[in-house]
Write a protein that holds these residues in place. Sequence first.
Motif, PDB file in Angstrom:
ATOM      1  N   ALA A  77       2.323   2.830   0.880  1.00 51.40           N
ATOM      2  CA  ALA A  77       2.425   2.057   2.123  1.00 51.40           C
ATOM      3  C   ALA A  77       2.340   0.560   1.827  1.00 51.40           C
ATOM      4  CB  ALA A  77       1.330   2.478   3.095  1.00 51.40           C
ATOM      5  N   ILE A 125       7.164   4.996   2.812  1.00 52.07           N
ATOM      6  CA  ILE A 125       6.513   6.161   3.414  1.00 52.07           C
ATOM      7  C   ILE A 125       7.346   7.389   3.062  1.00 52.07           C
ATOM      8  CG2 ILE A 125       5.808   7.298   5.547  1.00 52.07           C
ATOM      9  CD1 ILE A 125       5.452   4.543   6.809  1.00 52.07           C
ATOM     10  N   LEU A 139       0.980   1.970   7.661  1.00 54.20           N
ATOM     11  CA  LEU A 139       1.162   0.612   7.160  1.00 54.20           C
ATOM     12  C   LEU A 139      -0.066  -0.265   7.406  1.00 54.20           C
ATOM     13  CD1 LEU A 139       4.866   0.123   8.301  1.00 54.20           C
ATOM     14  CD2 LEU A 139       4.038   0.659   5.995  1.00 54.20           C
TER      15      LEU A 139
END
Length: 278
Positions: free
Chosen positions: A169, A174, A192
């Motif tokens: 992240a 991802i 995030l």
Amino acid sequence: MTPDQYCEDKAAQSGSSFYYSFRFLPQAQRLAITALYAFCREVDDVVDECHDENVARTKLAWWRAEIDKLYAGAPEHPVTRALVGPVQTFELQREHFLEIIDGMQMDLEQARYNSFKDLQLYCYRVASVVGLMAARIFGYEDKDTQKYAHDLGIAFQLTNIIRDVGEDARRGRIYLPVEELQRFNVPAADLLNYRETPEFKALMLFQIERAEQYYDKAIAQLPRVDRKRQRTGLVMAAIYRATLDEIKRDGPEKVLNQRLSLTPIRKLWLAWRTWWFG
């Protein structure tokens, strides 16, 4: 420094679980698998360490050309020079090296995967292909061992994805499929911003369960006749599954803010126990 020593140093510096599993192999196989692992580290580092995508693409193109030189008998890099013998002895396929590079390039081209089916191609290229090559180095009689190697590679990569969620992240990547984020009501922003929510924990428990299923499926497919030859893969599986168990025990939501790793002593103990007692 010899090409073999370069590869040995590359593998040792990584501290990877794979390195510990190589220690019990006969010399020819140990040198071959270490050179293969060093190749994977080199091309993976291109993507992870190059902040300029154009530079990374150029370097991966260089590695494709270097594989051509390897199979033409004129490699330049220490890793490909170390691979000359293993390629001939174990009949490693040129296409497999190129597939690994293709997998690394996927990291430059996409940072999300819509479905698990989409993610499987990535896992195949960066892990299952390596498993298939490793199985050739270790040796097998029954072709079903290839199914074991394929699925074990998927299991390893899923474990990496689970362990490295936070680290990835931070790079803006991802790997968890978008469909599954939506199913568990986990916005990408939570990853995030490293938010350890109950929804994220449930998502990670689901990911762990799927990885465990791949380990079980892989081991079940390993023909008895090849079990002894493939012990190195079983050592890696033991270390990786122990890592997965620790993540589950410690709290799978914590992967966002910490990267769990087994101690070198524990890895060596698992390697020794699995090698001698299965």
